[in-house]
Design an enzyme around this catalytic site. Structure first.
Site, PDB file in Angstrom:
ATOM      1  N   MET A  30     -16.212 -31.299 -44.778  1.00 20.74           N
ATOM      2  CA  MET A  30     -17.672 -31.277 -44.881  1.00 20.74           C
ATOM      3  C   MET A  30     -18.257 -32.557 -44.283  1.00 20.74           C
ATOM      4  O   MET A  30     -19.416 -32.902 -44.546  1.00 20.74           O
ATOM      5  CB  MET A  30     -18.100 -31.108 -46.336  1.00 20.74           C
ATOM      6  CG  MET A  30     -17.630 -29.771 -46.909  1.00 20.74           C
ATOM      7  SD  MET A  30     -18.633 -29.180 -48.272  1.00 20.74           S
ATOM      8  CE  MET A  30     -18.454 -30.529 -49.413  1.00 20.74           C
ATOM      9  N   GLY A  31     -17.450 -33.262 -43.489  1.00 24.03           N
ATOM     10  CA  GLY A  31     -17.962 -34.456 -42.819  1.00 24.03           C
ATOM     11  C   GLY A  31     -17.970 -35.664 -43.737  1.00 24.03           C
ATOM     12  O   GLY A  31     -17.341 -35.659 -44.786  1.00 24.03           O
ATOM     13  N   ASN A  32     -18.684 -36.715 -43.298  1.00 29.25           N
ATOM     14  CA  ASN A  32     -18.678 -38.001 -43.998  1.00 29.25           C
ATOM     15  C   ASN A  32     -17.220 -38.446 -44.200  1.00 29.25           C
ATOM     16  O   ASN A  32     -16.766 -38.701 -45.307  1.00 29.25           O
ATOM     17  CB  ASN A  32     -19.426 -37.906 -45.336  1.00 29.25           C
ATOM     18  CG  ASN A  32     -19.711 -39.281 -45.875  1.00 29.25           C
ATOM     19  OD1 ASN A  32     -19.292 -39.651 -46.967  1.00 29.25           O
ATOM     20  ND2 ASN A  32     -20.382 -40.102 -45.089  1.00 29.25           N
ATOM     21  N   HIS A  34     -13.452 -40.092 -44.092  1.00 30.05           N
ATOM     22  CA  HIS A  34     -12.843 -41.381 -44.438  1.00 30.05           C
ATOM     23  C   HIS A  34     -11.346 -41.297 -44.126  1.00 30.05           C
ATOM     24  O   HIS A  34     -10.864 -40.252 -43.634  1.00 30.05           O
ATOM     25  CB  HIS A  34     -13.094 -41.715 -45.919  1.00 30.05           C
ATOM     26  CG  HIS A  34     -12.752 -40.598 -46.858  1.00 30.05           C
ATOM     27  ND1 HIS A  34     -11.457 -40.205 -47.107  1.00 30.05           N
ATOM     28  CD2 HIS A  34     -13.528 -39.763 -47.580  1.00 30.05           C
ATOM     29  CE1 HIS A  34     -11.461 -39.212 -47.958  1.00 30.05           C
ATOM     30  NE2 HIS A  34     -12.710 -38.903 -48.259  1.00 30.05           N
ATOM     31  N   HIS A  37      -9.362 -38.119 -44.802  1.00 30.10           N
ATOM     32  CA  HIS A  37      -9.487 -37.014 -43.838  1.00 30.10           C
ATOM     33  C   HIS A  37      -8.658 -37.296 -42.585  1.00 30.10           C
ATOM     34  O   HIS A  37      -7.994 -36.395 -42.056  1.00 30.10           O
ATOM     35  CB  HIS A  37     -10.947 -36.844 -43.394  1.00 30.10           C
ATOM     36  CG  HIS A  37     -11.876 -36.408 -44.483  1.00 30.10           C
ATOM     37  ND1 HIS A  37     -12.809 -37.249 -45.039  1.00 30.10           N
ATOM     38  CD2 HIS A  37     -12.025 -35.221 -45.107  1.00 30.10           C
ATOM     39  CE1 HIS A  37     -13.498 -36.601 -45.958  1.00 30.10           C
ATOM     40  NE2 HIS A  37     -13.036 -35.365 -46.022  1.00 30.10           N
ATOM     41  N   GLY A 149      -6.205 -31.484 -48.488  1.00 26.88           N
ATOM     42  CA  GLY A 149      -5.788 -32.635 -49.294  1.00 26.88           C
ATOM     43  C   GLY A 149      -5.393 -32.224 -50.703  1.00 26.88           C
ATOM     44  O   GLY A 149      -5.974 -31.304 -51.287  1.00 26.88           O
ATOM     45  N   GLN A 155      -8.535 -26.518 -55.398  1.00 25.54           N
ATOM     46  CA  GLN A 155      -8.919 -25.917 -54.106  1.00 25.54           C
ATOM     47  C   GLN A 155      -7.666 -25.571 -53.294  1.00 25.54           C
ATOM     48  O   GLN A 155      -7.574 -24.499 -52.694  1.00 25.54           O
ATOM     49  CB  GLN A 155      -9.794 -26.897 -53.329  1.00 25.54           C
ATOM     50  CG  GLN A 155     -10.040 -26.481 -51.887  1.00 25.54           C
ATOM     51  CD  GLN A 155     -11.079 -27.356 -51.205  1.00 25.54           C
ATOM     52  OE1 GLN A 155     -12.256 -27.207 -51.440  1.00 25.54           O
ATOM     53  NE2 GLN A 155     -10.643 -28.264 -50.348  1.00 25.54           N
ATOM     54  N   SER A 188     -15.644 -38.716 -50.297  1.00 24.45           N
ATOM     55  CA  SER A 188     -16.969 -38.953 -49.720  1.00 24.45           C
ATOM     56  C   SER A 188     -17.972 -39.315 -50.810  1.00 24.45           C
ATOM     57  O   SER A 188     -18.934 -40.030 -50.566  1.00 24.45           O
ATOM     58  CB  SER A 188     -17.443 -37.702 -48.988  1.00 24.45           C
ATOM     59  OG  SER A 188     -16.523 -37.378 -47.974  1.00 24.45           O
TER      60      SER A 188
HETATM   61  O1  PAF Z   1     -12.668 -29.808 -49.156  1.00 24.33           O
HETATM   62  C1  PAF Z   1     -13.713 -29.641 -48.509  1.00 24.33           C
HETATM   63  O2  PAF Z   1     -14.214 -30.557 -47.839  1.00 24.33           O
HETATM   64  C2  PAF Z   1     -14.412 -28.288 -48.547  1.00 24.33           C
HETATM   65  O3  PAF Z   1     -14.330 -27.707 -49.806  1.00 24.33           O
HETATM   66  C3  PAF Z   1     -13.930 -27.327 -47.448  1.00 24.33           C
HETATM   67  C4  PAF Z   1     -12.457 -26.961 -47.637  1.00 24.33           C
HETATM   68  C5  PAF Z   1     -14.133 -27.948 -46.099  1.00 24.33           C
HETATM   69  C6  PAF Z   1     -14.734 -26.019 -47.517  1.00 24.33           C
HETATM   70  O4  PAF Z   1     -16.095 -26.253 -47.313  1.00 24.33           O
END
Ligand code: PAF
Length: 283
Positions: A30-32, A34, A37, A149, A155, A188
């Site tokens: 989702m960006g931002n 670090h 990522h 991650g 998740q 983030s």
């Molecule tokens: O972990 C994340 O950043 C989000 O949940 C993902 C997997 C990109 C889905 O929007």
């Protein structure tokens, strides 16, 4: 590194790589971004000739009172970091590309069981949003492998179940959680914390370590969980849970002593933090 916003252009580039026999790795974000990522990009790089990342702040995984609008959008900086980490293509779609019929009533992917406890209780609808957007991203990118991650443990289990149950031909690889020197898991959302809160936030990891040591010493699971919550409250947190669960499906530990994981979600000021620790004996 090229940045593509359009789904057709993405498909054209990925198909060209595939025709050339190149394996494609994918890191959805989702960006931002670090260091955590970027470590996922490096893992994808090790396995695949081509690496695609996505940056999309997915509205359907945020609850009505969550931080969707204030979630930090830092695309220019993310592009630089991704290029430096060895990413070949950044897919940065807008909401209309990802949700052609709007976000109110999209086709939704529901993953049962592993999404129900813990985050599922405190963030209703969150994992349906995650599973839905990840399924869409998988269909758009069509990667051979995708990296997630371990920091977002529930998740990761959700994505594994999605991929196995829908027979998607995608290998899921997990990346370890990166931590600040005080033990705070990189996230983030850490940037919402004041300097003092950042120090306090390190107690989440310390609490997980204590939980692990007590499980390995044979203490009762319920007592460990309630002591962990009490410790967090005493330090100024508002914990949603401090739980010990089976690592493979997040069911209650029951009589089990092996294959467990500790998971914490707690608010500090206005920031909600999550972390976890698999309970294996330290080397
Ligand atoms: O972990 C994340 O950043 C989000 O949940 C993902 C997997 C990109 C889905 O929007």
């Amino acid at each position: 590194m090229q940045t593509i916003e359009n789904a057709d252009a993405l498909r054209r580039q990925v198909s060209a790589w595939r025709r050339a026999g190149e394996r494609i790795g994918f890191v959805p974000t989702m960006g931002n971004l670090h260091a955590g990522h970027y470590s996922l990009i490096e893992i994808a790089r090790k396995h695949c000739r081509r690496v695609v990342a996505s940056v999309f702040v997915n509205p359907t995984q945020f609850g009505p009172n969550e931080d969707y609008s204030r979630y930090p959008r830092t695309l220019a900086r993310d592009q630089e970091g991704l290029a430096a980490a060895g990413c070949d293509l950044l897919f940065a779609p807008d909401v209309a590309t990802m949700y052609p019929f709007g976000v109110a009533q999209p086709v939704t992917v529901h993953v049962p069981v592993v999404t129900e406890p813990l985050e599922g209780t405190f963030r209703p609808g969150h994992f349906a949003g995650v599973a839905t957007v990840v399924a869409k991203l998988f269909n758009l990118v069509q990667p051979d492998l995708a990296v997630f991650g371990r920091k977002d443990y529930q998740q990761l289990l959700t994505i594994r179940r999605l991929v196995t149950d829908l027979a998607l031909p995608i290998e899921i690889v997990a990346g370890d959680t990166l931590r600040e020197t005080n033990g705070l898991a990189m996230s983030s959302r850490n940037q919402y914390l004041s300097p003092a809160e950042r120090e306090t936030a390190a107690l989440i990891h310390q609490t997980l370590l204590r939980m692990r040591n007590r499980v390995l010493a044979g203490d009762a699971v319920e007592a460990i969980e309630s002591d962990a919550s009490a410790d967090l409250v005493a330090a100024g947190f508002r914990p949603d849970y401090a739980a010990i669960r089976r690592a493979d499906d997040l069911a209650p530990a029951g009589g089990r002593r092996e294959g467990l994981v500790g998971l914490i979600a707690a608010r500090l000021g206005t920031t909600r933090l999550i972390d976890n620790l698999p309970f294996v004996r330290p080397d």
